[in-house]
Write an enzyme that holds these catalytic residues in place. Structure first.
Site, PDB file in Angstrom:
ATOM      1  N   SER A 164       0.847  -1.192   0.000  1.00 29.97           N
ATOM      2  CA  SER A 164       0.000   0.000   0.000  1.00 29.97           C
ATOM      3  C   SER A 164       0.882   1.241   0.000  1.00 29.97           C
ATOM      4  CB  SER A 164      -0.975  -0.043   1.186  1.00 29.97           C
ATOM      5  OG  SER A 164      -1.981   0.928   1.048  1.00 29.97           O
ATOM      6  N   GLU A 172      -1.728  -2.614  -8.096  1.00 27.61           N
ATOM      7  CA  GLU A 172      -2.955  -2.928  -7.367  1.00 27.61           C
ATOM      8  C   GLU A 172      -3.501  -1.650  -6.747  1.00 27.61           C
ATOM      9  OE1 GLU A 172      -3.531  -2.889  -3.799  1.00 27.61           O
ATOM     10  OE2 GLU A 172      -1.576  -1.940  -3.468  1.00 27.61           O
ATOM     11  N   HIS A 188      -4.882  -5.397  -1.766  1.00 30.81           N
ATOM     12  CA  HIS A 188      -5.580  -5.209  -0.486  1.00 30.81           C
ATOM     13  C   HIS A 188      -6.617  -6.324  -0.293  1.00 30.81           C
ATOM     14  CE1 HIS A 188      -3.739  -1.260  -0.847  1.00 30.81           C
ATOM     15  NE2 HIS A 188      -4.133  -0.982   0.392  1.00 30.81           N
TER      16      HIS A 188
END
Length: 368
Positions: free
Chosen positions: A163, A268, A338
């Site tokens: 992230s 992502e 995630h």
């Protein structure tokens, strides 16, 4: 829109365990009150436009080794920190927590100076065998101009997270050549699939390590867990990438991705509606010659469907419209991002993407 608003709007700030999602507008309202290190040039930052750094592989982990746990981005409430500690101890490791990782400075885990201190401590402490980020969120990009990259290069260690930690992966790899690991943070859900692939990559260096799709992900009802071939083919190249919001936010800075020719770009994101994914992909397309890539590996973009009755492209239509013309293999739905069942991706390691069956194979060991 000013430059700070543009930065925060581009960032997605979600994490596992249903942590409260921070609203970007709330962050903007409080930004002016938070102290941060002055944005100056660092003598440790080198121009990478000429040649790629020599790859440095960190030492493998062993059962009983000590993890340095740091929080370089967002803060966490105490009970979630304890849950993260239990997660990592449950993997069979000892822990040393950065002295500032429990701090809170608004939406940040302490001031920039405190978070930077913990990052430097973790790399310099000889008792720390590997560094595990406790969560993502927001804040890592604020540290990039001030990191002592020479210190990191002299003390290569496993560094793992995802992230917002994407910013540190890209900067550290490009400035030092150190292989880092896009994988679960302390607060992640350590399912059997996640543990298997994370520990295999970090502890058992095996060439030709094939990572297949998670059966649990394939069983999900959401269409966003359904794999799809954007452009068929098989390709080889060194892995680079991470969270789309961070990759686009870093473009135009000294820390943006460089030297993409022949690499496999993995991407992502979470909770971004298709028009936002569109905007960030357009930024990448206009900042880089993505046709030079060997291929693109797309993870699971959970929560990225348009709202009900919204006049919108679907996420898959967005990918096909913007990426389908590149003439390289592109596959959607690989088991990273995630999501609960995720594998770990080593930045800088040679890999093979095969859209037939949706496999990613690491062609060399990631650790020594």
């Amino acid at each position: 829109m000013d430059c700070f608003e543009g930065l925060f709007v581009a960032l997605g700030l979600s994490s596992n365990f249903n942590l409260q999602v921070m609203e970007r507008r709330d962050i903007l309202r409080g930004a002016a009150t938070l102290p941060f290190l002055p944005l100056n040039s660092s003598n440790n930052v080198e121009n990478l436009s000429i040649k790629q750094k020599k790859i440095i592989k960190p030492k493998r982990l062993k059962q009983g080794d000590t993890l340095g746990v740091i929080a370089p981005s967002s803060a966490l409430p105490p009970h979630v920190i304890e849950r993260a500690i239990n997660n990592l101890e449950g993997l069979g490791f000892k822990l040393k927590l950065g002295k500032n990782c429990r701090n809170q400075n608004g939406y940040l885990a302490g001031t920039d100076a405190e978070r930077l201190e913990d990052l430097h401590w973790a790399f310099s402490d000889p008792e720390v065998d590997a560094i595990w980020c406790i969560r993502g969120g927001y804040g890592a990009t604020r540290l990039l101009p001030h990191i002592d990259y020479k210190l990191i290069k002299k003390n290569p260690k496993i560094f793992i997270g995802y992230s917002d930690i994407t910013a540190l992966h890209i900067a550290i790899f490009q400035q030092t050549g150190l292989v880092t690991f896009h994988g679960p943070v302390g607060t992640s859900e350590y399912t059997d699939y996640t543990k298997q692939h994370t520990l295999n990559v970090l502890m058992n260096p095996t060439p030709q390590y094939k990572i297949e799709l998670s059966a649990e992900n394939l069983a999900k009802e959401s269409n966003l867990f359904k794999p799809e071939v954007i452009s068929a083919g098989k390709c080889r190249g060194k892995l680079i990438g991470g969270n789309l919001s961070l990759l686009s936010a870093m473009d135009g800075t000294p820390y943006a991705m460089q030297n993409l020719k022949g690499k496999i770009l993995f991407i992502e994101d979470i909770d971004e509606r298709p028009y936002r994914v569109d905007r960030m992909l357009v930024q990448l397309l206009q900042s880089h010659n993505l046709k030079e890539l060997a291929g693109i590996a797309l993870g699971v973009f959970e929560g990225c469907n348009p709202k009900k009755d919204e006049n919108s492209l679907s996420l898959m239509a967005c990918f096909k419209d913007l990426l389908g013309h590149l003439g390289i293999p592109i596959y959607y739905g690989l088991s990273f991002g995630h999501i609960a069942h995720q594998f770990t991706l080593p930045v800088g390691i040679e890999a093979e993407l095969n859209t037939e069956g949706g496999t990613l194979t690491l062609l060399e060991s990631c650790v020594l």
